[in-house]
Design a protein around this motif. Sequence first.
Motif, PDB file in Angstrom:
ATOM      1  N   GLY A 186       0.818  -1.205   0.000  1.00 31.73           N
ATOM      2  CA  GLY A 186       0.000   0.000   0.000  1.00 31.73           C
ATOM      3  C   GLY A 186       0.852   1.254   0.000  1.00 31.73           C
ATOM      4  N   ALA A 187       0.189   2.387   0.086  1.00 30.06           N
ATOM      5  CA  ALA A 187       0.873   3.685   0.091  1.00 30.06           C
ATOM      6  C   ALA A 187       1.132   4.117   1.524  1.00 30.06           C
ATOM      7  CB  ALA A 187       0.038   4.728  -0.633  1.00 30.06           C
ATOM      8  N   VAL A 188       2.367   4.482   1.821  1.00 28.38           N
ATOM      9  CA  VAL A 188       2.762   4.968   3.146  1.00 28.38           C
ATOM     10  C   VAL A 188       3.146   6.436   2.997  1.00 28.38           C
ATOM     11  CG1 VAL A 188       4.311   4.644   5.099  1.00 28.38           C
ATOM     12  CG2 VAL A 188       3.560   2.661   3.759  1.00 28.38           C
ATOM     13  N   GLU A 234      -5.708  11.180  -3.417  1.00 29.78           N
ATOM     14  CA  GLU A 234      -5.709  10.574  -4.753  1.00 29.78           C
ATOM     15  C   GLU A 234      -4.558   9.587  -4.909  1.00 29.78           C
ATOM     16  OE1 GLU A 234      -5.662  11.923  -9.475  1.00 29.78           O
ATOM     17  OE2 GLU A 234      -5.779  13.428  -7.873  1.00 29.78           O
ATOM     18  N   LEU A 235      -3.408   9.897  -4.323  1.00 31.88           N
ATOM     19  CA  LEU A 235      -2.270   8.988  -4.404  1.00 31.88           C
ATOM     20  C   LEU A 235      -2.574   7.666  -3.719  1.00 31.88           C
ATOM     21  CD1 LEU A 235       0.734   8.327  -4.946  1.00 31.88           C
ATOM     22  CD2 LEU A 235       1.275   9.546  -2.828  1.00 31.88           C
ATOM     23  N   ARG A 236      -3.111   7.725  -2.517  1.00 28.82           N
ATOM     24  CA  ARG A 236      -3.447   6.500  -1.796  1.00 28.82           C
ATOM     25  C   ARG A 236      -4.517   5.702  -2.523  1.00 28.82           C
ATOM     26  NH1 ARG A 236      -5.512   8.529   3.380  1.00 28.82           N
ATOM     27  NH2 ARG A 236      -5.265  10.645   2.577  1.00 28.82           N
ATOM     28  N   SER A 237      -5.476   6.389  -3.126  1.00 34.49           N
ATOM     29  CA  SER A 237      -6.541   5.703  -3.861  1.00 34.49           C
ATOM     30  C   SER A 237      -6.002   5.001  -5.094  1.00 34.49           C
ATOM     31  CB  SER A 237      -7.618   6.719  -4.265  1.00 34.49           C
ATOM     32  OG  SER A 237      -8.169   7.370  -3.140  1.00 34.49           O
ATOM     33  N   ARG A 238      -5.118   5.667  -5.845  1.00 35.66           N
ATOM     34  CA  ARG A 238      -4.600   5.066  -7.064  1.00 35.66           C
ATOM     35  C   ARG A 238      -3.710   3.863  -6.760  1.00 35.66           C
ATOM     36  NH1 ARG A 238      -0.574   4.602 -10.241  1.00 35.66           N
ATOM     37  NH2 ARG A 238       0.841   5.718  -8.843  1.00 35.66           N
ATOM     38  N   VAL A 239      -2.878   3.981  -5.725  1.00 38.44           N
ATOM     39  CA  VAL A 239      -2.034   2.843  -5.342  1.00 38.44           C
ATOM     40  C   VAL A 239      -2.900   1.667  -4.909  1.00 38.44           C
ATOM     41  CG1 VAL A 239      -0.343   2.035  -3.654  1.00 38.44           C
ATOM     42  CG2 VAL A 239      -0.017   4.245  -4.777  1.00 38.44           C
ATOM     43  N   LEU A 240      -3.948   1.938  -4.158  1.00 39.28           N
ATOM     44  CA  LEU A 240      -4.830   0.863  -3.720  1.00 39.28           C
ATOM     45  C   LEU A 240      -5.497   0.190  -4.914  1.00 39.28           C
ATOM     46  CD1 LEU A 240      -6.255  -0.699  -1.453  1.00 39.28           C
ATOM     47  CD2 LEU A 240      -7.994   1.088  -1.431  1.00 39.28           C
ATOM     48  N   LEU A 241      -5.905   0.967  -5.905  1.00 41.50           N
ATOM     49  CA  LEU A 241      -6.516   0.380  -7.096  1.00 41.50           C
ATOM     50  C   LEU A 241      -5.526  -0.541  -7.810  1.00 41.50           C
ATOM     51  CD1 LEU A 241      -8.919   0.252  -9.036  1.00 41.50           C
ATOM     52  CD2 LEU A 241      -7.988   2.257 -10.200  1.00 41.50           C
ATOM     53  N   ASP A 242      -4.271  -0.110  -7.929  1.00 45.63           N
ATOM     54  CA  ASP A 242      -3.251  -0.961  -8.557  1.00 45.63           C
ATOM     55  C   ASP A 242      -3.013  -2.233  -7.749  1.00 45.63           C
ATOM     56  OD1 ASP A 242      -2.919   0.823 -10.623  1.00 45.63           O
ATOM     57  OD2 ASP A 242      -1.197   1.840  -9.727  1.00 45.63           O
ATOM     58  N   VAL A 243      -2.986  -2.101  -6.436  1.00 50.11           N
ATOM     59  CA  VAL A 243      -2.751  -3.258  -5.571  1.00 50.11           C
ATOM     60  C   VAL A 243      -3.891  -4.269  -5.700  1.00 50.11           C
ATOM     61  CG1 VAL A 243      -2.609  -3.972  -3.155  1.00 50.11           C
ATOM     62  CG2 VAL A 243      -1.277  -2.018  -3.955  1.00 50.11           C
ATOM     63  N   ARG A 244      -5.123  -3.782  -5.696  1.00 53.44           N
ATOM     64  CA  ARG A 244      -6.267  -4.675  -5.854  1.00 53.44           C
ATOM     65  C   ARG A 244      -6.256  -5.338  -7.229  1.00 53.44           C
ATOM     66  NH1 ARG A 244      -8.378  -6.055  -0.956  1.00 53.44           N
ATOM     67  NH2 ARG A 244      -9.189  -4.261   0.201  1.00 53.44           N
ATOM     68  N   ALA A 245      -5.938  -4.560  -8.265  1.00 49.78           N
ATOM     69  CA  ALA A 245      -5.907  -5.127  -9.611  1.00 49.78           C
ATOM     70  C   ALA A 245      -4.827  -6.187  -9.743  1.00 49.78           C
ATOM     71  CB  ALA A 245      -5.693  -4.017 -10.634  1.00 49.78           C
ATOM     72  N   ALA A 246      -3.735  -6.037  -9.015  1.00 50.54           N
ATOM     73  CA  ALA A 246      -2.654  -7.026  -9.048  1.00 50.54           C
ATOM     74  C   ALA A 246      -2.968  -8.277  -8.243  1.00 50.54           C
ATOM     75  CB  ALA A 246      -1.359  -6.397  -8.540  1.00 50.54           C
ATOM     76  N   GLY A 247      -4.054  -8.260  -7.481  1.00 45.46           N
ATOM     77  CA  GLY A 247      -4.428  -9.421  -6.681  1.00 45.46           C
ATOM     78  C   GLY A 247      -3.665  -9.564  -5.384  1.00 45.46           C
ATOM     79  N   VAL A 248      -3.091  -8.475  -4.888  1.00 47.86           N
ATOM     80  CA  VAL A 248      -2.332  -8.521  -3.638  1.00 47.86           C
ATOM     81  C   VAL A 248      -3.313  -8.490  -2.466  1.00 47.86           C
ATOM     82  CG1 VAL A 248      -0.623  -7.346  -2.210  1.00 47.86           C
ATOM     83  CG2 VAL A 248      -0.358  -7.387  -4.698  1.00 47.86           C
TER      84      VAL A 248
END
Length: 325
Positions: free
Chosen positions: A154-156, A180-194
């Motif tokens: 996630g985003a720290v 917005e930064l935390r939201s976009r990183v979370l979207l990438d993380v979810r899309a990657a299946g993490v």
Amino acid sequence: MSSDRPKLRSLLFVPGNKVEWLAKAEAAGADAAVLDLEDAVPESGKAAARERVAEAVANASGTMAIFVRINPLDRWAAAEDLRAVARPGLAGVLLPKTRGPEDVVLADRMLTWCEREHGMPEGRVALVPLLESAAALRGAYEIGRAAPRVAYLGAVTGKGGDVERAVGYRWSPSGTETLELRSRVLLDVRAAGVPCPVAGLWTAIGDLDGLRAFAEQNRSLGYEGMLAIHPSHVPVINEVFSPAPRSWTATPGWSPPWRRRRRAARARSCSRARWWTRRWPPAPAPRCATTLPRGSRGLTDPRLTGGGQWESAPGASSSTRKPPD
């Protein structure tokens, strides 16, 4: 293995040269403790801290998960850290200064070698890449897919941290500049299946109200936990990220157990009644007086005889008949 990772609400940092503080972390209720061999330990004390952390991992026996933040991979100390701490009892490794997927692939191979050396299942130790540069934040999706053991990504965005310096935003307690930064990183993380993404980091130790607001914001975005730097933050974070009790009145189509049991009993009763009726049909109704032929003995329906008087035997006059004495 990655999908089997337990959800962690709070991951509390503990200096690697202060392993005795693990008892405080467990008393605070932290789901996991992160023994820090990077920033929290001076260069002169890293070797001694590494030995103490390895001993603490080997002796871990409580319910609190043990993670270790190693040194960056561009230093030989990272390999020594992994060789020392990757053993039974270790839940995961935090990889600082992750530059891209290639760092994750290298750390994954090194962890696999250590797991084989200690007879552990491959992929048992989780890998948590820390996204501390603009390039790493932009490549969160590729980093998340670089190895199956990646978790808790996630985003720290703590105040005064590497991310603030790398991106150049001005930190504020409301967190609007990093939303917005935390939201976009979370979207990438979810899309990657993490699994089990976590955020962070609140550095104002005494501002528990600000911590709660920041944690609730991360929870609303979809994060499942947070990193923490002080034991006093753990209860607040655990409360925010704990599942809320579900109300049956707010869930369409759901009913409480007592109502479901009553409905089931009623259905069984109706089923038995239908079975009884099919097996033993009701007897035919007896013929009533209204069906007797006209002129027969006894009482008849006044609607059939045209009057409401006593009728006598055939041949007798109804006008001359007297009631019995």
